[in-house]
Structures are given as C-alpha cells and as structure tokens.
Design an enzyme around this catalytic site. Structure first.
Site, PDB file in Angstrom:
ATOM      1  N   HIS A   1      -8.961  -4.437  23.724  1.00  0.00           N
ATOM      2  CA  HIS A   1      -9.548  -5.054  24.930  1.00  0.00           C
ATOM      3  C   HIS A   1     -11.076  -5.119  24.836  1.00  0.00           C
ATOM      4  O   HIS A   1     -11.777  -4.962  25.835  1.00  0.00           O
ATOM      5  CB  HIS A   1      -9.154  -4.282  26.202  1.00  0.00           C
ATOM      6  CG  HIS A   1      -7.687  -4.250  26.465  1.00  0.00           C
ATOM      7  ND1 HIS A   1      -7.049  -5.147  27.282  1.00  0.00           N
ATOM      8  CD2 HIS A   1      -6.716  -3.417  26.006  1.00  0.00           C
ATOM      9  CE1 HIS A   1      -5.751  -4.870  27.332  1.00  0.00           C
ATOM     10  NE2 HIS A   1      -5.513  -3.826  26.560  1.00  0.00           N
TER      11      HIS A   1
ATOM     12  N   ASN B   1      -1.755  -5.313  32.697  1.00  0.00           N
ATOM     13  CA  ASN B   1      -1.817  -6.486  31.827  1.00  0.00           C
ATOM     14  C   ASN B   1      -1.275  -7.705  32.561  1.00  0.00           C
ATOM     15  O   ASN B   1      -0.732  -7.571  33.660  1.00  0.00           O
ATOM     16  CB  ASN B   1      -0.965  -6.256  30.571  1.00  0.00           C
ATOM     17  CG  ASN B   1      -1.687  -5.444  29.505  1.00  0.00           C
ATOM     18  OD1 ASN B   1      -2.902  -5.267  29.553  1.00  0.00           O
ATOM     19  ND2 ASN B   1      -0.938  -4.942  28.544  1.00  0.00           N
TER      20      ASN B   1
ATOM     21  N   HIS C   1      -9.215   4.367  33.701  1.00  0.00           N
ATOM     22  CA  HIS C   1      -8.446   5.540  33.280  1.00  0.00           C
ATOM     23  C   HIS C   1      -7.165   5.606  34.105  1.00  0.00           C
ATOM     24  O   HIS C   1      -7.218   5.633  35.336  1.00  0.00           O
ATOM     25  CB  HIS C   1      -9.313   6.789  33.494  1.00  0.00           C
ATOM     26  CG  HIS C   1      -8.622   8.089  33.247  1.00  0.00           C
ATOM     27  ND1 HIS C   1      -7.554   8.211  32.379  1.00  0.00           N
ATOM     28  CD2 HIS C   1      -8.844   9.331  33.746  1.00  0.00           C
ATOM     29  CE1 HIS C   1      -7.161   9.484  32.371  1.00  0.00           C
ATOM     30  NE2 HIS C   1      -7.916  10.179  33.185  1.00  0.00           N
TER      31      HIS C   1
ATOM     32  N   TYR D   1      -7.410   7.474  27.722  1.00  0.00           N
ATOM     33  CA  TYR D   1      -8.512   6.726  28.347  1.00  0.00           C
ATOM     34  C   TYR D   1      -9.778   7.554  28.532  1.00  0.00           C
ATOM     35  O   TYR D   1     -10.878   7.013  28.507  1.00  0.00           O
ATOM     36  CB  TYR D   1      -8.041   6.087  29.669  1.00  0.00           C
ATOM     37  CG  TYR D   1      -7.133   4.907  29.389  1.00  0.00           C
ATOM     38  CD1 TYR D   1      -5.827   5.118  28.955  1.00  0.00           C
ATOM     39  CD2 TYR D   1      -7.577   3.603  29.493  1.00  0.00           C
ATOM     40  CE1 TYR D   1      -4.994   4.061  28.639  1.00  0.00           C
ATOM     41  CE2 TYR D   1      -6.751   2.534  29.188  1.00  0.00           C
ATOM     42  CZ  TYR D   1      -5.454   2.776  28.760  1.00  0.00           C
ATOM     43  OH  TYR D   1      -4.648   1.718  28.436  1.00  0.00           O
TER      44      TYR D   1
HETATM   45 FE1  HDE Z   1      -4.616   0.550  26.989  1.00  0.00          FE
HETATM   46  N1  HDE Z   1      -6.290   1.330  26.152  1.00  0.00           N
HETATM   47  N2  HDE Z   1      -3.489   1.811  25.876  1.00  0.00           N
HETATM   48  N3  HDE Z   1      -2.900  -0.327  27.674  1.00  0.00           N
HETATM   49  N4  HDE Z   1      -5.688  -0.743  28.031  1.00  0.00           N
HETATM   50  C1  HDE Z   1      -7.547   0.923  26.383  1.00  0.00           C
HETATM   51  O1  HDE Z   1      -9.361   2.367  26.776  1.00  0.00           O
HETATM   52  C2  HDE Z   1      -3.957   2.883  25.202  1.00  0.00           C
HETATM   53  C3  HDE Z   1      -1.630   0.032  27.377  1.00  0.00           C
HETATM   54  C4  HDE Z   1      -5.233  -1.636  28.956  1.00  0.00           C
HETATM   55  O2  HDE Z   1     -11.051  -3.495  30.743  1.00  0.00           O
HETATM   56  C5  HDE Z   1      -8.585   1.816  25.753  1.00  0.00           C
HETATM   57  O3  HDE Z   1     -11.458   2.263  27.622  1.00  0.00           O
HETATM   58  C6  HDE Z   1      -2.860   3.651  24.650  1.00  0.00           C
HETATM   59  C7  HDE Z   1      -0.690  -0.593  28.264  1.00  0.00           C
HETATM   60  C8  HDE Z   1      -6.330  -2.399  29.492  1.00  0.00           C
HETATM   61  O4  HDE Z   1     -11.895  -1.593  30.038  1.00  0.00           O
HETATM   62  C9  HDE Z   1      -7.735   2.893  25.068  1.00  0.00           C
HETATM   63  C10 HDE Z   1      -1.729   2.972  25.015  1.00  0.00           C
HETATM   64  C11 HDE Z   1      -1.453  -1.363  29.105  1.00  0.00           C
HETATM   65  C12 HDE Z   1      -7.456  -1.916  28.849  1.00  0.00           C
HETATM   66  C13 HDE Z   1      -6.335   2.457  25.418  1.00  0.00           C
HETATM   67  C14 HDE Z   1      -2.130   1.832  25.786  1.00  0.00           C
HETATM   68  C15 HDE Z   1      -2.830  -1.183  28.716  1.00  0.00           C
HETATM   69  C16 HDE Z   1      -7.028  -0.874  27.953  1.00  0.00           C
HETATM   70  C17 HDE Z   1      -9.575   1.112  24.872  1.00  0.00           C
HETATM   71  C18 HDE Z   1      -0.302   3.340  24.676  1.00  0.00           C
HETATM   72  C19 HDE Z   1      -0.976  -2.274  30.232  1.00  0.00           C
HETATM   73  C20 HDE Z   1      -8.893  -2.398  29.012  1.00  0.00           C
HETATM   74  C21 HDE Z   1     -10.918   1.224  25.572  1.00  0.00           C
HETATM   75  C22 HDE Z   1       0.085   4.622  25.148  1.00  0.00           C
HETATM   76  C23 HDE Z   1      -0.257  -1.592  31.275  1.00  0.00           C
HETATM   77  C24 HDE Z   1      -9.555  -1.768  30.176  1.00  0.00           C
HETATM   78  C25 HDE Z   1     -10.652   1.980  26.756  1.00  0.00           C
HETATM   79  C26 HDE Z   1     -10.948  -2.323  30.343  1.00  0.00           C
HETATM   80  C27 HDE Z   1      -7.900  -0.131  27.146  1.00  0.00           C
HETATM   81  C28 HDE Z   1      -5.275   3.175  25.032  1.00  0.00           C
HETATM   82  C29 HDE Z   1      -1.209   0.884  26.274  1.00  0.00           C
HETATM   83  C30 HDE Z   1      -3.883  -1.864  29.391  1.00  0.00           C
HETATM   84  C31 HDE Z   1      -7.962   3.082  23.579  1.00  0.00           C
HETATM   85  C32 HDE Z   1      -2.987   4.897  23.822  1.00  0.00           C
HETATM   86  C33 HDE Z   1       0.827  -0.413  28.281  1.00  0.00           C
HETATM   87  C34 HDE Z   1      -6.261  -3.506  30.536  1.00  0.00           C
HETATM   88  O5  HDE Z   1      -7.964   4.156  25.626  1.00  0.00           O
END
Ligand code: HDE
Length: 724
Positions: free
Chosen positions: A101, A173, A365, A388
């Site tokens: 993202h 999402n 977060h 997060y």
């Molecule tokens: Fe994320 N995800 N994600 N994700 N995600 C990040 O956090 C992560 C997942 C989502 O505009 C990171 O600050 C893991 C699902 C959005 O700043 C990180 C897993 C969904 C955004 C991270 C998931 C999301 C992130 C990268 C599996 C939809 C952007 C930078 C367990 C429900 C937020 C950050 C923004 C961002 C980890 C799965 C949505 C790396 C480990 C499912 C919208 O922490």
C-alpha cells in the site's frame, strides 16, 4: 465553489510579505497536543510562517543560493552551518515506503452516525447524531510510491476515526475477501505479487509468473484473484469504490451482548470501474488519475460520500452463518442472505495540506479499537494486530509515531510510555509506573463503567496446533458464486483479464495449473481463457456444486446519481458561443462537470479551454459532446494523427474532422461511453466520423437542456453496455 486564488506574477516577487493563506479545500490535522489535548491553536498553526527565510533554529538568512567560500573561486568552508544544515536535512528527506500500500491518496472528513448501530454497539461514535472527524487513505497494494493509479490491483480503504473515546481504525480494502486465511502467509503472497527479485519487473502488476505460480498452487487465493480479474480490480475512481472491513468483527452492546459483524462502505456515487483500455491509457496519460480525481472533487466542493453499513450475525459457538464460516477471510456473506444495514454517513470535505506530513505519515492499526468494537479469532486478523505497530517502528523511525500530528488521538492520552526517538510530549510528574504514591497514584485504571476497553470474555481452549479447521478447506465455491453473479459483459471482462495476465507469464505449466483452478470454478470461464491461451481446457478435479448467484455483487444495472460526472465538450473557433455556454450552464445546474476541449490552449471565443484536441483522451470524460464541425486544428499533423484515428480512411472524406477528435470519439465509442452533439454542425461531425445518431447511447440536441436531459438518463447507468 472555487475560492479566489492569488495568481502568481510573471516576475519573481521581491517585496517581503507573509505567506499566502492555505486554499479553502485544504485542512491540516486537528491541533491537539501529543497527549491528545486540544491546544486551541488554529489547525494551520504548525505550518511555516513569516516573511523571511530562516534556519531551522529561526535565525534569518541573507542568502541561500551561494555557499560560504574562501574567495569567489575558492573552496567551500566547513563553517557554513546553513549549507550543512540544508544539505544534511535534504539527505534524510526520504523514509521507507510502506511494504504494501505504498501508493496512496487521502482526505479529511467527518462521519455522522445515524444511531442505528447503537443497539448492538456501545461505541460512542456510533450513537445517534454523533459526528466524528476522520482521515481516509486509499491506496493500491503492489506498486511503489511513484507507480500508476489505474493498475489492476486491490485498493486499500483505511479510515481513522478520531473518536472521543480514542482512535478507531477500520483498515479495509475494496474487495471483501483476502488471498490467505492465515496471516503467517502474508510475506509469501506479497513476495509472489511484488516484482521479480532479480530484475525488479513488472511494477504494480500481477501479470507475471511469480504471482500466478503462487495463486495457482495456493488455491485459497482463487476467490480474491477472481475479484482482481473482475472490474473491481480497475476502479473508475476512489469515489466509486465500495469498501469492506473483510474480517468478521465483534460489536458489544452496553449490556455486554456481542454481535458478529462485517463492515461495508457504500459509495453514494455508485460502484463504477474503468474498462481495461482506459486503465492502460490513463496509466500513461495521467498516472495520478485517482489521486487527482479525489483532490479535484473535494476542491470543487463535490464532497465524496460513503454510507457505512453492517451485516450482523448471531455470535454462536460455531461462528458460522448459513454454512459460511465467519472466521474464514476468503469468504463473504451474500447481501441477499444478510442485508447491509446503514449506520452512518462519511463525507470527505478537505484535502490534506501536506502530502508527507499527513498522507505519508498516517499510521493505521487494526488494534486501534474503541469500547464496543472487538476482534474475532480470524487467523488473518490476529496476525494483523501485531504487524501494524511493528512496521511503523522502521517506517516512522521509532516508537513515538502516535505523536505525529495526523496520528494524534482526539482523546486525552495518559499512557506511561516514555522517551524514545522524536518524543514530542513534555511529560510532567515523576512516576510513569503503577502502583505509585509519588504522583498520587496517577494514572488510575478505569472500569468499563468509566469507558475502559474490556475484551469480550470469550472462552478459549484447544490444543496447540499449526492447522485450520476443516471448514476453511473449500477454495472454489465462492469464486464460482462471484463469477456466476456477474452479468455477461462483466464475465467477458473477467475472462479477458485472466487471458491477458496468464498470457504475460513465461512458464506454460503455470498457465496450465491456473486453468486447472478455473476448471474447478466454472467450465465456461475455463474454456474461454484456454481458447485465448491456445491451450486445452482441463476437466475439473471435483464436483462443481451449484451456487445461488448474488446479484448484489454485480456493478451493472443499478442507476446512480450523476453528480460530479465529467462531460467533454469539443468546440472549434466557429462554435456557437450561446449554445456552448448554455450547455456549460445546463451541465453545472445538474451537478455535471463540463470540460471544454478546444483546438488550442488558452481561450476559444469566449470559452476557457480545459483540454486540447492534442491532450484529451477518453478516460478523462464520462461523456463527450461535439459542439461544432471541429475541422483540423492549426497544429494537426495529418500523417501522424490520421494513423491514430478510428476509421482514418473516412477522415479525409468526412469533410475533415480533426483526426484527434476522430480518435477520441473512437475511444469513447469503444469504452461504451455516452456520445452527443449540440446543434447541426456537431451532429454532422458525429455522423461524418461514422457514429449513427440514432444508435444507443447517443444524444443529439439543438437546445442545451435536451442534451443534458439525455446525458443524465444515460450516465445514471454509467456506460452504454448495450452498444455492442
Ligand atoms: Fe495490511 N498492512 N496486512 N491488510 N493493509 C499494511 O501497514 C498486513 C491486510 C491494509 O493506507 C502495512 O502501515 C499483514 C488485509 C491497508 O496506510 C503492514 C496482513 C487488509 C493498508 C500490513 C495484512 C489489509 C495496509 C504496511 C496479513 C484488508 C494501508 C504499512 C495478516 C482488510 C494502510 C503499514 C494505509 C498496510 C500488514 C492483510 C489492508 C505491513 C501482516 C486482509 C488498507 O503492516
């Protein structure tokens, strides 16, 4: 709505003056202190001020263009502290981009609660009439910060609610399901989807071997992949995207009763997508297409809106609804089985003032929860709860990222967390520990009666295992449900997307393996893709159970309001000013946004030109009206432009419409967009290009009102799908 702006002067200003006021569409984060207390200062109090350039220490400077040197031809002196401060700071301007993202755009707004969720959740911001400030960041997942907006990908939809009880983040999402069931596999799916590690290509694409290698072996990803291959993978704008919390969450009522829920954001402007050719054209013609659209809409006062809704399910022991395991994030619950109940309206009202300070530094977060909202044991959500915070330590350089202005809570913070890099609070007292007597026992712990966050006392028992329950084993039936819920034109788009993406893979075995997965989803889809790839369609390896389609999953057929839709009006130097002005006014009166497309920049007659024949492409408009004969403009290069024109051979015979207009009309036609003409010369131009004025999706009128009336009726359905 447009605010008067101070126009720049041709020559560099030389008289010192205070900086200009911030444009009306921009807004900074609320002026709260690092410990969450309102400072009372205006929200632009953190911006730089004063008429004179200073050092970071506030000392005025006489020069910033010349380093301090021993003579005008001599070496630079180490004592030049201004030079060193300027360059050192510059050397450290970048921070790591988000692992996923990375590319995003954001806006400030407000969430107004209807109160309809008040019975199932005690969260203060969900009670009737409560208004809560929000900061929303939309993003693509795969691309780097500078990648194009319109690539085929999932979109992030992250909302930060600054509630009176602390911050609540709904980090969702635009697709309601996910690739993996257990968060431990997140590095795997992302490594597979990101560019190949050797050459670092392709950028922001899933059309490559490693992605399809992974999803074809790891079949629980098939449902999410199907959504990506559908029109949902190429949204028309952020304003026309649905948002989903994905996981099942748990709401808690005032009396402690839990209810399982899934969150939905429904855009007031309707759910619309690009067609693939538009997405490709926009990636080159305007890589910031979505970012610009969001900012422009807010600047123009066309505030985007989404209604928040919940699907509710009883919190039973098996956490299953109509046979669907609610803890499995690869499954959705069709709206026909559990209606989405509206609970409030979000309106985005202001653009950020500074991209880095707000959009880049915002830290969402999943663990930002408020009393009345709890998590479930969804094994994907459980891992996110760790990730997060952890990722911000590197990205934002230490543990105090919650104190960055955009991340500050709007509720008092009293956390006993101390020191660390970039500490901005000046904590008073001597006892950041408990129990203590030196600070009078402060801070005290709260009970639920005074707003403490208390987890739902769910009973947990089991053996330590590395496995999921058998109910997670079905990987295909909901992919089939989605595909069979689409209209034929949406199904064609899906087949074309699979064919394109798999056609970009090098390894035949990966294509064959993915075809096998499609065979287990739908035989007709598999056969169409196989034909395109020139491969045999395999037989399914399992019984393909019938599914009841969910019409709510389709984007086509529902009329939506047309406010904010963009209308190109092509004019030439001889266009009738009265008629064109009438059309502009008629458009604005009904909320359509007109763009004048002229033969050259500047003005044409009395109209200010927004786009020229040379710069306009179909993806920028929802409809195009020809307002004149549109002969070749002075800068037309016949040999070059005619080759690009649609029906170029007719162009000369047509009496000479500019070839770039012919090309534009051709694109609009192919993209099933509304075409129109104003007056007889416009209609003649349209006809000479080869567009039958009687065909579906074409509006012709002598009077501007007739044209807009036709536009509204057609644009409500977004595109003219019955053209082909
Ligand atoms: Fe994320 N995800 N994600 N994700 N995600 C990040 O956090 C992560 C997942 C989502 O505009 C990171 O600050 C893991 C699902 C959005 O700043 C990180 C897993 C969904 C955004 C991270 C998931 C999301 C992130 C990268 C599996 C939809 C952007 C930078 C367990 C429900 C937020 C950050 C923004 C961002 C980890 C799965 C949505 C790396 C480990 C499912 C919208 O922490």
């Amino acid at each position: 709505m447009e605010e008067p702006k101070t126009p720049p002067t041709f020559h560099e200003p030389v008289v010192p003056q205070e900086p200009f006021a911030r444009p009306a569409d921009q807004s900074g984060p609320e002026a709260v202190s690092p410990t969450g207390k309102p400072t009372g200062a205006p929200d632009d109090s953190r911006s730089q001020s004063g008429a004179y350039l200073t050092t970071a220490g506030g000392v005025r400077l006489p020069d910033t263009d010349h380093s301090l040197r021993a003579g005008d031809r001599g070496p630079t002196l180490l004592q030049d502290h201004h030079l060193r401060e300027k360059i050192t700071h510059f050397d450290h301007e970048r921070i790591p981009e988000r692992v996923v993202h990375a590319r995003g755009a954001a806006a400030h707004g407000v969430f107004a609660s209807y109160g309809s969720a008040g019975g199932v959740s005690k969260a203060a911001f969900l009670q009737e009439g409560v208004e809560t400030p929000v900061f929303v960041r939309f993003s693509t997942v795969l691309g780097s910060r500078g990648s194009a907006d319109t690539v085929r990908d999932t979109r992030g939809f992250a909302v930060k609610f600054y509630t009176d009880e602390g911050t609540f983040d709904l980090v969702g999402n635009n697709i309601p399901v996910f690739f993996i069931q257990d968060g431990i596999k997140f590095p795997d799916v992302i490594h597979a989807a990101k560019p190949h590690p050797d050459r670092e290509i392709p950028q922001a694409q899933s059309a490559h071997d490693t992605f399809w290698d992974f999803v074809s072996l790891h079949t629980e990803a098939q449902h999410h992949t199907m959504w990506n291959m559908s029109d949902r993978g190429i949204p028309a704008s952020f304003r026309t995207m649905e948002g989903f919390g994905v996981h099942t969450f748990r709401l808690v009522a005032a009396d402690g009763t839990p209810t399982l829920v899934k969150f939905h954001w429904k855009p007031k402007a309707g759910v619309h997508s690009l067609v693939w050719e538009e997405a490709q054209l926009a990636a080159g013609g305007d890589p910031d297409f979505h970012r610009r659209d969001l900012a422009d809409a807010i600047e123009a006062g066309l505030y985007p809106q989404w209604e928040l809704g919940i699907q509710t399910f009883p919190d039973t022991a098996d956490q299953t609804f109509e046979g669907i395991d609610l803890l499995d994030p690869t499954k959705l619950v069709p709206e026909e089985l559990a209606a989405v109940q509206p609970v409030g309206m979000m309106t985005l009202t202001a653009n950020p003032t500074n991209y880095f300070a707000e959009t880049e530094q915002v830290a969402y977060h999943t663990g930002h929860l408020v009393p009345g909202i709890d998590v479930t044991n969804d094994p994907l959500l459980q891992v996110r709860l760790f990730s997060y915070v952890d990722t911000q330590l590197t990205r934002l350089g230490g543990p105090n990222f919650e104190q960055i202005p955009i991340n500050r809570a709007h509720a008092p913070v009293n956390d006993m967390l101390r020191d660390g890099f970039h500490q901005q609070a000046v904590h008073a007292g001597v006892a950041p520990y408990r129990p203590n007597s030196l600070d009078g026992g402060c801070p005290f712990v709260a009970g639920a009666d005074v707003g403490a966050y208390v987890e739902v006392p769910e009973r947990v028992e089991g053996e330590k295992v590395r496995e999921l329950s058998a109910s997670f084993d079905d990987h295909f039936s909901q992919a089939r449900l989605f595909y069979r819920s689409m209209t034929p034109v949406e199904q064609q788009h899906i087949a074309a997307a699979y064919t394109f993406e798999l056609g970009k893979c090098y390894e035949q075995v990966i294509r064959e393996r993915q075809l096998q997965a499609l065979a287990n989803i739908d035989a007709q889809l598999c056969a169409t893709v196989a034909t395109g790839l020139g491969l045999p369609a395999p037989e399914p390896t399992m019984n393909l159970d019938d599914v009841d389609p969910s019409p709510a999953l389709s984007q086509i057929g529902t009329p939506f309001p047309v406010d904010g839709r963009k209308i190109g009006i092509a004019v030439d130097d001889a266009s009738d000013p009265q008629a064109v002005n009438g059309l502009i006014e008629a458009c604005e009166a009904v909320g359509l946004v007109p763009f004048i497309v002229g033969p050259h920049g500047g003005t044409v007659g009395t109209f200010k030109v927004d786009r020229t024949y040379g710069t306009a492409r179909s993806f920028e408009f929802d409809a195009l009206v020809l307002g004149g004969a549109l002969p070749p403009a002075a800068d037309a290069i016949p040999a070059l432009d005619a080759r690009a024109a649609f029906r170029a051979s007719d162009a000369a015979a047509s009496g000479g419409v500019d070839a770039r207009i012919i090309q534009l009309v051709g694109e609009m036609w192919r993209h099933c967009k509304v075409l129109g003409s104003l007056g007889s010369s416009g209609q003649q131009a349209l006809e000479s290009i080869g567009v039958d004025p009687e065909s579906p999706g074409v509006v012709n009128g002598e009077a501007p009102g007739d044209v807009t009336e036709g536009l509204i009726a057609l644009l409500a359905l977004h595109r003219v799908w019955d053209r082909f």
